[in-house]
Design a protein around this motif. Structure first.
Motif, PDB file in Angstrom:
ATOM      1  N   GLN A 107      19.910   5.116   4.687  1.00 54.14           N
ATOM      2  CA  GLN A 107      21.294   4.766   5.001  1.00 54.14           C
ATOM      3  C   GLN A 107      22.183   6.013   4.994  1.00 54.14           C
ATOM      4  O   GLN A 107      23.391   5.922   4.840  1.00 54.14           O
ATOM      5  CB  GLN A 107      21.825   3.736   3.989  1.00 54.14           C
ATOM      6  N   GLY A 108      21.558   7.163   5.141  1.00 49.90           N
ATOM      7  CA  GLY A 108      22.315   8.409   5.177  1.00 49.90           C
ATOM      8  C   GLY A 108      22.313   9.178   3.876  1.00 49.90           C
ATOM      9  O   GLY A 108      22.818  10.302   3.824  1.00 49.90           O
ATOM     10  N   ARG A 109      21.758   8.605   2.810  1.00 51.05           N
ATOM     11  CA  ARG A 109      21.725   9.287   1.511  1.00 51.05           C
ATOM     12  C   ARG A 109      20.310   9.795   1.245  1.00 51.05           C
ATOM     13  O   ARG A 109      19.341   9.063   1.422  1.00 51.05           O
ATOM     14  CB  ARG A 109      22.153   8.348   0.381  1.00 51.05           C
ATOM     15  N   THR A 110      20.218  11.034   0.805  1.00 51.03           N
ATOM     16  CA  THR A 110      18.926  11.633   0.454  1.00 51.03           C
ATOM     17  C   THR A 110      19.018  12.258  -0.931  1.00 51.03           C
ATOM     18  O   THR A 110      20.095  12.673  -1.371  1.00 51.03           O
ATOM     19  CB  THR A 110      18.511  12.706   1.475  1.00 51.03           C
ATOM     20  N   LEU A 111      17.889  12.331  -1.600  1.00 52.35           N
ATOM     21  CA  LEU A 111      17.832  12.945  -2.921  1.00 52.35           C
ATOM     22  C   LEU A 111      17.769  14.465  -2.780  1.00 52.35           C
ATOM     23  O   LEU A 111      16.993  14.995  -1.984  1.00 52.35           O
ATOM     24  CB  LEU A 111      16.611  12.436  -3.682  1.00 52.35           C
ATOM     25  N   LEU A 112      18.601  15.151  -3.541  1.00 49.23           N
ATOM     26  CA  LEU A 112      18.595  16.607  -3.500  1.00 49.23           C
ATOM     27  C   LEU A 112      17.280  17.156  -4.044  1.00 49.23           C
ATOM     28  O   LEU A 112      16.640  16.539  -4.891  1.00 49.23           O
ATOM     29  CB  LEU A 112      19.757  17.162  -4.325  1.00 49.23           C
ATOM     30  N   GLN A 113      16.898  18.311  -3.551  1.00 47.73           N
ATOM     31  CA  GLN A 113      15.733  19.016  -4.069  1.00 47.73           C
ATOM     32  C   GLN A 113      16.196  20.294  -4.761  1.00 47.73           C
ATOM     33  O   GLN A 113      17.183  20.921  -4.351  1.00 47.73           O
ATOM     34  CB  GLN A 113      14.759  19.355  -2.948  1.00 47.73           C
ATOM     35  N   HIS A 114      15.482  20.690  -5.786  1.00 47.37           N
ATOM     36  CA  HIS A 114      15.867  21.890  -6.519  1.00 47.37           C
ATOM     37  C   HIS A 114      15.804  23.134  -5.637  1.00 47.37           C
ATOM     38  O   HIS A 114      16.629  24.041  -5.767  1.00 47.37           O
ATOM     39  CB  HIS A 114      14.960  22.067  -7.748  1.00 47.37           C
ATOM     40  N   THR A 115      14.823  23.169  -4.735  1.00 42.81           N
ATOM     41  CA  THR A 115      14.666  24.342  -3.875  1.00 42.81           C
ATOM     42  C   THR A 115      15.740  24.436  -2.794  1.00 42.81           C
ATOM     43  O   THR A 115      15.813  25.441  -2.086  1.00 42.81           O
ATOM     44  CB  THR A 115      13.283  24.330  -3.210  1.00 42.81           C
ATOM     45  N   ASN A 140       0.837  -1.196   0.000  1.00 40.66           N
ATOM     46  CA  ASN A 140       0.000   0.000   0.000  1.00 40.66           C
ATOM     47  C   ASN A 140       0.881   1.259   0.000  1.00 40.66           C
ATOM     48  O   ASN A 140       2.100   1.205   0.212  1.00 40.66           O
ATOM     49  CB  ASN A 140      -0.957  -0.001   1.188  1.00 40.66           C
ATOM     50  N   MET A 141       0.228   2.407  -0.193  1.00 41.39           N
ATOM     51  CA  MET A 141       0.963   3.655  -0.334  1.00 41.39           C
ATOM     52  C   MET A 141       1.676   4.051   0.955  1.00 41.39           C
ATOM     53  O   MET A 141       2.790   4.585   0.927  1.00 41.39           O
ATOM     54  CB  MET A 141       0.014   4.780  -0.769  1.00 41.39           C
ATOM     55  N   GLY A 142       1.054   3.803   2.107  1.00 39.54           N
ATOM     56  CA  GLY A 142       1.698   4.132   3.372  1.00 39.54           C
ATOM     57  C   GLY A 142       3.010   3.399   3.567  1.00 39.54           C
ATOM     58  O   GLY A 142       3.995   3.970   4.054  1.00 39.54           O
ATOM     59  N   TRP A 143       3.039   2.121   3.193  1.00 37.04           N
ATOM     60  CA  TRP A 143       4.266   1.330   3.311  1.00 37.04           C
ATOM     61  C   TRP A 143       5.354   1.883   2.407  1.00 37.04           C
ATOM     62  O   TRP A 143       6.534   1.968   2.809  1.00 37.04           O
ATOM     63  CB  TRP A 143       3.954  -0.122   2.941  1.00 37.04           C
ATOM     64  N   LYS A 144       4.996   2.279   1.202  1.00 39.11           N
ATOM     65  CA  LYS A 144       5.984   2.820   0.257  1.00 39.11           C
ATOM     66  C   LYS A 144       6.552   4.143   0.750  1.00 39.11           C
ATOM     67  O   LYS A 144       7.759   4.402   0.628  1.00 39.11           O
ATOM     68  CB  LYS A 144       5.338   2.997  -1.119  1.00 39.11           C
ATOM     69  N   VAL A 145       5.686   4.978   1.311  1.00 38.70           N
ATOM     70  CA  VAL A 145       6.164   6.274   1.806  1.00 38.70           C
ATOM     71  C   VAL A 145       7.124   6.075   2.974  1.00 38.70           C
ATOM     72  O   VAL A 145       8.172   6.733   3.066  1.00 38.70           O
ATOM     73  CB  VAL A 145       4.966   7.159   2.211  1.00 38.70           C
ATOM     74  N   ARG A 146       6.789   5.158   3.883  1.00 36.52           N
ATOM     75  CA  ARG A 146       7.670   4.912   5.029  1.00 36.52           C
ATOM     76  C   ARG A 146       8.994   4.315   4.602  1.00 36.52           C
ATOM     77  O   ARG A 146      10.025   4.548   5.235  1.00 36.52           O
ATOM     78  CB  ARG A 146       6.977   3.988   6.028  1.00 36.52           C
ATOM     79  N   LYS A 147       9.004   3.562   3.523  1.00 36.12           N
ATOM     80  CA  LYS A 147      10.234   2.908   3.076  1.00 36.12           C
ATOM     81  C   LYS A 147      11.170   3.862   2.342  1.00 36.12           C
ATOM     82  O   LYS A 147      12.399   3.768   2.484  1.00 36.12           O
ATOM     83  CB  LYS A 147       9.890   1.722   2.163  1.00 36.12           C
ATOM     84  N   TYR A 148      10.606   4.776   1.561  1.00 33.82           N
ATOM     85  CA  TYR A 148      11.460   5.598   0.688  1.00 33.82           C
ATOM     86  C   TYR A 148      11.447   7.096   1.011  1.00 33.82           C
ATOM     87  O   TYR A 148      12.189   7.850   0.378  1.00 33.82           O
ATOM     88  CB  TYR A 148      11.031   5.420  -0.772  1.00 33.82           C
ATOM     89  N   TRP A 149      10.647   7.523   1.970  1.00 32.76           N
ATOM     90  CA  TRP A 149      10.602   8.952   2.261  1.00 32.76           C
ATOM     91  C   TRP A 149      10.863   9.199   3.738  1.00 32.76           C
ATOM     92  O   TRP A 149      10.583   8.355   4.596  1.00 32.76           O
ATOM     93  CB  TRP A 149       9.255   9.547   1.859  1.00 32.76           C
ATOM     94  N   LEU A 150      11.381  10.386   4.010  1.00 31.86           N
ATOM     95  CA  LEU A 150      11.701  10.789   5.371  1.00 31.86           C
ATOM     96  C   LEU A 150      11.401  12.272   5.503  1.00 31.86           C
ATOM     97  O   LEU A 150      11.751  13.065   4.628  1.00 31.86           O
ATOM     98  CB  LEU A 150      13.179  10.518   5.681  1.00 31.86           C
ATOM     99  N   GLN A 151      10.777  12.651   6.576  1.00 32.49           N
ATOM    100  CA  GLN A 151      10.478  14.060   6.814  1.00 32.49           C
ATOM    101  C   GLN A 151      11.519  14.634   7.766  1.00 32.49           C
ATOM    102  O   GLN A 151      11.539  14.321   8.953  1.00 32.49           O
ATOM    103  CB  GLN A 151       9.075  14.251   7.395  1.00 32.49           C
ATOM    104  N   GLU A 152      12.392  15.497   7.214  1.00 31.30           N
ATOM    105  CA  GLU A 152      13.420  16.133   8.024  1.00 31.30           C
ATOM    106  C   GLU A 152      12.825  17.315   8.775  1.00 31.30           C
ATOM    107  O   GLU A 152      11.862  17.936   8.315  1.00 31.30           O
ATOM    108  CB  GLU A 152      14.578  16.590   7.137  1.00 31.30           C
ATOM    109  N   PRO A 153      13.389  17.659   9.937  1.00 34.54           N
ATOM    110  CA  PRO A 153      12.861  18.804  10.710  1.00 34.54           C
ATOM    111  C   PRO A 153      12.934  20.100   9.908  1.00 34.54           C
ATOM    112  O   PRO A 153      13.985  20.468   9.383  1.00 34.54           O
ATOM    113  CB  PRO A 153      13.803  18.856  11.926  1.00 34.54           C
TER     114      PRO A 153
END
Length: 373
Positions: free
Chosen positions: A221-229, A198-211
């Protein structure tokens, strides 16, 4: 690398040919901007632009070259001509927008200030944005079987390079749109990779909300995708015409870039942080000025980066004398029976007081004389 070099050799003299249409006293009215084989001619008179186009075409025919019809057009940056406003150059769109007098640009000359009634806005061109979006989508589609770590390693250099190229113009709105597009592309990638989750499982696996930030794509594992902003918008300041990195003007280049091969790194960074100004007198550092590093709190043991500032030598002497005077006044205001006088007297200052040095020397001599007797 060979093609731009050959273009520069072949088109040498293009600017003189274009300006030769006008009398010598009016040649400054015409502007020609060229990068390799791409160039733009700017003038307020349409008849002049058309005449210059004919002259440049004739000049190119002598070398067996011609203007490419699909890339050659005459437009106005404010008024619509054949339903076109502005022009694209090197991936940027240059256009002027009518605004009120409170937001308008102005022109100052001969002691007068003229309200223009418009504002020039430079943004990423729509064609380049569409091509970039298509390129990102193709890369993600080709990495269906790749891990999140591999996806981040391949996409980060692309995002970093594109954002840096357009970080000097009005790109904030474009960057936000690209981040939204990239999020939807990654959600589709996760859906195809895990069709039974389900979508919730996918979000928890591949996304992280930084403060303090939105959701970011990660491999946990310490690597995050850069954002344009994430790339700050910083307007480009044109280099002065007579400047060269080798002209010996350390202050100008260190203030501009934060580095200079003949300056210590810390001094160059201080010049950039202070925007080329002395923080004591508020004047700009000029070529030939003498400057010194200063501890803001007058404590030489406090070597934190935030405690340093760059001052003119005479400003540094003035500040040191003032700090010493304030130190003596604060010491004299402490009652003798408080027990704080001796501790405050030996606090670290920018330069040791002469009276303290003489006092310590006299005590040492007296002790030696006593022991010898």
């Amino acid at each position: 690398m060979l093609s731009p070099l050959l273009a520069n050799v072949a088109l040498h003299g293009l600017e003189e040919t274009a300006k030769s249409y006008l009398p010598k006293g009016r040649q400054k009215e015409l502007t020609l901007i060229r990068y390799a084989d791409d160039f733009v001619v700017i003038h307020e008179d349409l008849a002049v632009i058309q005449a210059v186009q004919e002259r440049v075409s004739t000049w190119l025919k002598g070398m067996g070259l011609e203007l490419k019809p699909s890339k050659t057009q005459i437009t106005h940056t404010l008024i619509s001509i054949e339903e076109k406003v502005g022009f694209d150059f090197l991936g940027f769109n240059v256009r002027q927008h009518p605004v009120s007098k409170y937001r308008s640009g102005s022109f100052c000359g001969r002691g007068t200030r003229k309200i223009l009634g418009f504002k020039t806005i430079i943004t990423p061109s729509k064609q380049k944005v569409k091509g970039y979006v298509r390129n990102l989508g193709e890369k993600i589609d080709r990495l269906q079987a790749a891990t999140a770590t591999k996806l981040i390693e391949l996409l980060n250099p692309v995002i970093r390079g594109w954002s840096s190229y357009y970080s000097t113009v009005v790109s904030r709105h474009t960057f936000q749109k690209l981040d939204h597009f990239l999020t939807y592309q990654l959600l589709a990638w996760a859906k195809r990779r895990h069709p039974n989750k389900n979508m919730g499982w996918k979000v928890r696996k591949y996304w992280l909300q930084e403060p303090g930030k939105a959701w970011v794509f990660t491999d946990h594992q310490g690597r995050t995708l850069l954002q344009h902003t994430d790339k700050p918008i910083k307007r480009h300041i044109k280099v002065q015409g007579g400047r060269s990195p080798y002209d010996g003007d350390w202050s100008y280049w260190a203030t501009r870039t934060g580095t200079h091969p003949e300056l210590p790194k810390q001094v160059a960074k201080l010049l950039q942080r202070q925007k080329g100004k002395c923080l004591w007198c508020g004047l700009y550092f000029k070529f030939g000025d003498l400057w010194e590093q200063d501890h803001i709190d007058s404590n030489r043991k406090n070597n934190r980066w935030s405690n340093f500032q760059l001052l003119h030598r005479h400003c540094h002497d003035t500040k040191t004398a003032k700090d010493r005077q304030e130190k003596e006044q604060s010491f004299c205001s402490i009652p003798e029976d408080s027990g704080l006088g001796m501790r405050d007297k030996h606090q670290t200052v920018e330069e040791p007081c002469e009276c303290e040095s003489l006092t310590h020397g006299f005590v040492a001599e007296k002790r030696e004389a006593t022991s010898s007797s």
